[in-house]
Design an enzyme around this catalytic site. Structure first.
Site, mmCIF file in Angstrom:
data_model
loop_
_atom_site.group_PDB
_atom_site.id
_atom_site.type_symbol
_atom_site.label_atom_id
_atom_site.label_comp_id
_atom_site.label_asym_id
_atom_site.label_seq_id
_atom_site.Cartn_x
_atom_site.Cartn_y
_atom_site.Cartn_z
ATOM 1 N N ASP A 176 0.864 -1.190 0.000
ATOM 2 C CA ASP A 176 0.000 0.000 0.000
ATOM 3 C C ASP A 176 0.899 1.238 0.000
ATOM 4 O O ASP A 176 1.906 1.279 0.701
ATOM 5 C CB ASP A 176 -0.870 0.047 1.264
ATOM 6 C CG ASP A 176 -1.803 -1.156 1.387
ATOM 7 O OD1 ASP A 176 -2.306 -1.633 0.350
ATOM 8 O OD2 ASP A 176 -2.017 -1.622 2.526
ATOM 9 N N ARG A 198 -1.330 -2.901 -4.112
ATOM 10 C CA ARG A 198 -2.641 -2.907 -3.463
ATOM 11 C C ARG A 198 -3.196 -1.474 -3.396
ATOM 12 O O ARG A 198 -3.290 -0.818 -4.430
ATOM 13 C CB ARG A 198 -2.498 -3.562 -2.078
ATOM 14 C CG ARG A 198 -3.812 -3.817 -1.363
ATOM 15 C CD ARG A 198 -4.752 -4.776 -2.070
ATOM 16 N NE ARG A 198 -5.773 -5.280 -1.166
ATOM 17 C CZ ARG A 198 -6.774 -6.071 -1.507
ATOM 18 N NH1 ARG A 198 -6.896 -6.497 -2.742
ATOM 19 N NH2 ARG A 198 -7.668 -6.462 -0.621
ATOM 20 N N ARG A 258 -12.905 1.036 -6.535
ATOM 21 C CA ARG A 258 -12.579 1.614 -5.223
ATOM 22 C C ARG A 258 -12.046 3.048 -5.346
ATOM 23 O O ARG A 258 -10.997 3.370 -4.794
ATOM 24 C CB ARG A 258 -11.528 0.766 -4.513
ATOM 25 C CG ARG A 258 -12.026 -0.592 -4.119
ATOM 26 C CD ARG A 258 -10.996 -1.307 -3.266
ATOM 27 N NE ARG A 258 -11.558 -2.531 -2.692
ATOM 28 C CZ ARG A 258 -10.893 -3.346 -1.885
ATOM 29 N NH1 ARG A 258 -9.655 -3.080 -1.551
ATOM 30 N NH2 ARG A 258 -11.476 -4.421 -1.408
ATOM 31 N N LYS A 261 -13.788 3.472 -2.163
ATOM 32 C CA LYS A 261 -14.689 2.576 -1.438
ATOM 33 C C LYS A 261 -14.785 3.116 -0.017
ATOM 34 O O LYS A 261 -13.766 3.394 0.611
ATOM 35 C CB LYS A 261 -14.113 1.154 -1.445
ATOM 36 C CG LYS A 261 -14.977 0.129 -0.729
ATOM 37 C CD LYS A 261 -14.423 -1.284 -0.976
ATOM 38 C CE LYS A 261 -15.322 -2.330 -0.321
ATOM 39 N NZ LYS A 261 -14.939 -3.704 -0.726
#
Ligand SMILES: *[C@@H]1O[C@H](CO)[C@@H](O)[C@H](O)[C@H]1NC(C)=O
Ligand SMILES: *[C@@H]1O[C@H](CO)[C@@H](O)[C@H](O)[C@H]1NC(C)=O
Length: 380
Positions: A176, A198, A258, A261
């Site tokens: 991330d 990610r 997303r 999201k």
């Protein structure tokens, strides 16, 4: 101001420009000061950068080059999987078996075990301590192969004008870029994020409190796409237990999901962002206390603007309806603009009182929103 005690000529002669954060945060993180007036430090190695970010000193940390973490922690080869979503082989995203994702059913029917080799440095980002400003000089500040984590009680942090890139982009769970969890007063400004495995940004399940994400570029263009179409699926995921998040002026492009999201107890003010070339969905509002105001944005070539709304949203549906914002946000909400995009028209108003007493970002007309003010190299 910082070098006010030096005669201007001397400051110039010694090559020292007054380096510091440009501007100030709008919206929920208004008032964040980061490293304040600490004397700027210029790390020269990845180790030095990590140490400045992690220590207990208030710091202004300036990046004037690339910091490449790839290879600094070795690589791992182990069993991962080709998930069912990867129907396109080497141009899709395979997965690392993080949190048993490959073996607990998440990878989907028909997923197969494969060997994966990934760079270890990208898996866990650098932990950023409280009272830090991390800024890039011009377009030179790049962090390659590792993200940043503002977690475990960290507060008062400014990240401005840096590019975070190449976190095992071929793998779901590869890393991330920006993580906020159990934090407060975080300002992410003019940051570019590209080629991430990610999430480009994630607010974890604990309280992230007050966060402003402004004028960032989320560039989803990738050769390893979970949606098999060159677009990045895992863009922005907000699922904190008590989160106030302002997203203003960001350029979000070539994504497929997303974006964002939104779940748990998140109040999101999504204003004046430029959303371009999304082949999947922008909003997925997934739980009852996820509340979102969407105003003054441009949606250009966004296939599905809203996937589902299990929470409450006000999306500035009409000039007559938009005036309701005046009472709660201090301005009339601005209509969104749509070009070759799906539709968005939700007019829940019950949650708008949650903006009362908060610092709320201003809103311009969607017609004034451009991509030129977002990303690295444009603050001055
Ligand atoms: C951050 O700065 C504030 C204000 O100066 C101070 O109270 C706090 O202890 C600092 N936090 C850390 C972790 O140094
Ligand atoms: C996507 O990235 C590739 C590889 O860097 C580049 O050649 C291409 O121009 C990019 N496309 C867009 C739309 O940015």
């Amino acid at each position: 101001m910082r070098f006010a005690f030096l005669p201007a000529a001397l400051a110039l002669a010694s090559g020292a420009a007054a380096v510091g954060v440009v501007g100030s945060a709008e919206g929920f993180a208004k008032g964040v000061t980061g490293g304040g007036s600490a004397t700027p430090v210029y790390p020269s190695t990845t180790d030095e950068l990590v140490s400045y970010l992690e220590d207990d000193e208030a710091r202004v940390i300036v990046l004037n080059k690339e910091f490449n973490f790839i290879g600094t922690e070795g690589t791992t080869t182990e069993d991962g999987c080709r998930p069912a979503s990867n129907t396109c082989g080497s141009s899709g995203q395979d997965a690392i078996n993080e949190a048993d994702w490959c073996t607990n059913g998440n990878a989907g029917d028909g997923s197969t075990t494969i060997s994966v080799t990934y760079d270890n440095a990208a898996i866990l980002g650098i932990t950023v301590g409280s009272n830090k400003s991390l800024i890039g000089e011009g377009s030179k500040g790049v962090i390659r192969g590792k993200g940043l984590r503002m977690v475990s009680g960290a507060s008062n942090i400014i990240i401005q004008n840096i590019h975070i890139t190449e976190l095992n982009p071929q793998y779901i769970w590869g890393g991330d870029a920006l993580t906020v969890n159990d934090a407060d007063m975080i300002w992410i400004d003019h940051v570019k994020v590209s080629l991430i495995g990610r999430q480009m940004f994630v607010a974890g399940t604990e309280a992230s409190n007050r966060v402003t994400i402004s004028y960032c570029e989320f560039d989803g263009n990738t050769s390893w796409s979970a949606s098999c179409d060159g677009h990045h699926y895992w863009t922005v995921y907000l699922l904190g237990s008590n989160d106030l998040i302002t997203m203003k002026g960001n350029y979000i492009h070539h994504t497929s999901g997303r974006a964002p999201k939104v779940g748990s107890n998140t109040l999101l003010h999504f204003v004046n962002n430029y959303h371009y070339a999304n082949t999947g969905h922008a909003f997925d509002v997934m739980s009852a206390n996820a509340n979102v105001v969407v105003e003054g944005n441009v949606f250009q070539n966004v296939d599905t603007v809203l996937l589902e709304n299990e929470g409450q949203m006000f999306t500035a549906p009409s000039t007559s309806a938009n005036s309701v914002c005046e009472t709660y946000l201090g301005h009339t909400c601005q209509s969104n603009a749509f070009g070759s995009s799906g539709s968005l028209s939700v007019s829940d108003t019950g949650f708008l009182s949650n903006f009362n007493g908060k610092n709320v970002a201003s809103a311009s007309a969607a017609s004034a929103v451009s991509t030129a003010s977002a990303g690295v190299g444009v603050v001055s």
